[in-house]
Design an enzyme around this catalytic site. Structure first.
Site, PDB file in Angstrom:
ATOM      1  N   SER B  10      36.223  45.431  45.484  1.00  0.00           N
ATOM      2  CA  SER B  10      35.322  46.591  45.484  1.00  0.00           C
ATOM      3  C   SER B  10      33.891  46.090  45.314  1.00  0.00           C
ATOM      4  CB  SER B  10      35.760  47.547  44.369  1.00  0.00           C
ATOM      5  OG  SER B  10      35.052  48.746  44.433  1.00  0.00           O
ATOM      6  N   HIS B  37      36.577  48.445  49.274  1.00  0.00           N
ATOM      7  CA  HIS B  37      36.040  49.806  49.160  1.00  0.00           C
ATOM      8  C   HIS B  37      34.703  49.913  49.880  1.00  0.00           C
ATOM      9  CE1 HIS B  37      38.402  50.458  45.154  1.00  0.00           C
ATOM     10  NE2 HIS B  37      39.162  50.626  46.224  1.00  0.00           N
ATOM     11  N   ASP B 130      41.323  50.219  40.615  1.00  0.00           N
ATOM     12  CA  ASP B 130      42.205  50.251  41.778  1.00  0.00           C
ATOM     13  C   ASP B 130      42.847  48.862  41.931  1.00  0.00           C
ATOM     14  OD1 ASP B 130      43.428  51.363  43.972  1.00  0.00           O
ATOM     15  OD2 ASP B 130      41.718  51.108  45.325  1.00  0.00           O
TER      16      ASP B 130
END
Ligand SMILES: C[S@@+](CC[C@H](N)C(=O)[O-])C[C@H]1O[C@@H](n2cnc3c(N)ncnc32)[C@H](O)[C@@H]1O
Lengths: 277, 189
Positions: B10, B37, B130
């Site tokens: 991310s 992401h 995540d």
């Protein structure tokens, strides 16, 4: 024999799909297996079932649980002017041709809660086409259709929809198309006048209409290859010659049998034109 | 023998992924699947960036595309990536998971289900959690877990969460992860 959890789960999943098909008439057997697995595991943890077999019991015996199951499977995630680049492209490359027809039949399949339908209605209105169009907006989820018919949406979404609208080549101010009311907005009634909402299941129901345009975005990704082909054939049979087909950005007719009958208007935005019958 | 590598990143991920992929040889065989992401509207310029900066074949995941060796696949913005039993991709526009679409967990669950013990999961820099549960599932199914040392990550939260949740075999810096993957790739020949 292969006695492991993984194998057992697969069997349980197959049995549930079969049970839902026979009892409720909804056929998910040709949906993507990975998608089915994911939705089942989301549903399982939401309801805290121990196993898919336990889930099957409740889905079969309790219609309210089935309704929730159906909602969980049908993914009504949508937006107004989703992928603004698609709408911009459509305005430039398809609208001028549609203007040459005295009357337009448009089928929006898998319309979810209606945001896409009103996006098209707005675009057609701005291009002077709405008055001579009939939009058939269909989905197999009756609850989603009900919401679509009400045309009431959460006000929190408006900011991003406004930005989408502007990027899509909108010619007016987005706020002209709705009335705000506390937490919600309601789409102007005039945009609904030529829209007919109807239940239609792409898997089990037949040819829908002689359409000039079929829009079916972000539905085919949930199907396996065979079912994608079958539904694309249905679209082919529901389109007039010279009619247009618009799919989601990640969907294509390239690998299907109907490919040879269509020419590509936009590779990037998946807009096709039926050139032969 | 490992049949796939899944990687999640991310905040700070673009450069972390580049640093991880640069040392890999052009004949690196095990397919690599990456979720980074992104903002939903961003163009996927990652593919271009990584193709320019590494010697690997990088491409964005296409719907129903078969997963092939010698390839690096990047999840497209705004879609989750799932894997089918016949080793093809399915894209999904389901609700966001961990406020993200694509979500690392969603890819990891699906890959763990298909590849079982033949899967390597890698969690890199990021400012959320995540990938933690996904890595746990990969390990539960017998796969290998690798996490970037949090102190070496631009954003340590995601690796820390993955370590806590999944108790991975390796907690190492990016350059070491690259060496390890090269070693695993050799062994799978
Ligand atoms: C992700 S939404 C897409 C909504 C909209 N077209 C868009 O792109 O924003 C998918 C829709 O397909 C519908 N759908 C799924 N299977 C269907 C079927 N067999 N027949 C009709 N509609 C279906 C779902 O109910 C859901 O509303």
């Amino acid at each position: 024999m292969d006695l492991n959890d993984n194998n057992r789960e697969k069997i349980e999943a197959d049995l549930l799909i079969e049970a839902v098909k026979r009892y409720y008439g909804y056929d998910f057997s040709n949906y993507s297996k990975a998608h089915i697995k994911r939705r089942m595991s989301v549903f399982l943890s939401k309801h805290r079932y121990e196993s898919i077999s336990e889930m099957q019991h409740y889905v079969l015996h309790n219609p309210n649980i089935f309704e929730d199951f159906l909602n969980n499977f049908s993914i009504n995630v949508t937006e107004m002017f989703r992928d603004p680049g698609f709408y911009k492209d459509f305005r430039e490359s398809v609208i001028p041709i549609l203007k040459t027809y005295p009357y337009l039949k448009i089928w929006i399949a898998g319309c979810a809660t209606g945001e896409e339908v009103y996006s098209f209605a707005i675009m057609l209105q701005e291009e002077g086409l709405l008055a001579r169009s009939t939009i058939y907006a269909t989905d197999f989820n009756s609850k989603a259709l009900q919401k679509a018919g009400k045309a009431i949406y959460n006000i929190d979404t408006i900011k991003s929809y406004t930005s989408n609208y502007q990027k899509s080549g909108g010619k007016s101010s987005f706020s002209d198309y709705y009335m705000a009311n506390y937490n919600s907005v309601i789409i102007n009634k005039s945009l609904k006048e030529n829209v007919v909402f109807a239940e239609h299941n792409l898997v089990t129901d037949g040819v829908f209409t002689e359409a000039n345009l079929i829009v079916c975005r972000n539905v085919l990704i949930y199907f396996d290859r065979d079912l994608q082909d079958k539904v694309l054939a249905l679209f082919n049979n529901s389109l007039i010659q010279g009619g247009y087909l618009a799919l989601g950005t990640k969907e294509t007719i390239q690998f299907s049998e109907i490919n040879s009958k269509f020419s590509t208007i936009s590779k990037e935005n998946k807009i096709y034109k039926k050139t032969s019958i | 023998m490992y049949r796939a590598i899944v990687i999640g990143a991310s905040a700070g991920g673009l450069y972390a992924i580049r640093d991880l992929l640069v040392p890999l040889p052009s004949d690196f065989r095990i397919p690599i699947i990456i979720v980074q992401h992104l903002s939903p509207t961003s163009e996927n310029y990652m593919v271009e960036f990584l193709n320019k900066n590494t010697s690997l074949n990088i491409k964005e995941v296409d719907e129903k595309e078969p997963i092939k060796p010698n390839m690096v696949y990047i999840a497209p913005p705004n879609y989750h990536v799932l894997i089918e039993e016949d080793e093809t991709f399915t894209l999904s526009a389901d609700e966001k998971v961990n406020y993200s679409r694509p979500s690392i967990d969603v890819l990891f669950y699906s890959a763990a289900d298909i590849y079982r013990k033949d899967l390597i999961g890698v969690v890199l820099t990021g400012a959320n959690d995540d990938g933690a549960r996904g890595l746990f599932t990969i390990r539960k199914n017998g796969g290998l877990g690798i996490v970037q040392t949090p102190s070496s990550a631009e954003a340590p939260q995601m690796p820390s969460a993955a370590i806590l949740e999944a108790n991975p075999e390796y907690i190492i810096e990016i350059s070491e992860i690259a060496k390890l993957l090269i070693e695993m790739n050799k062994r799978s020949d």
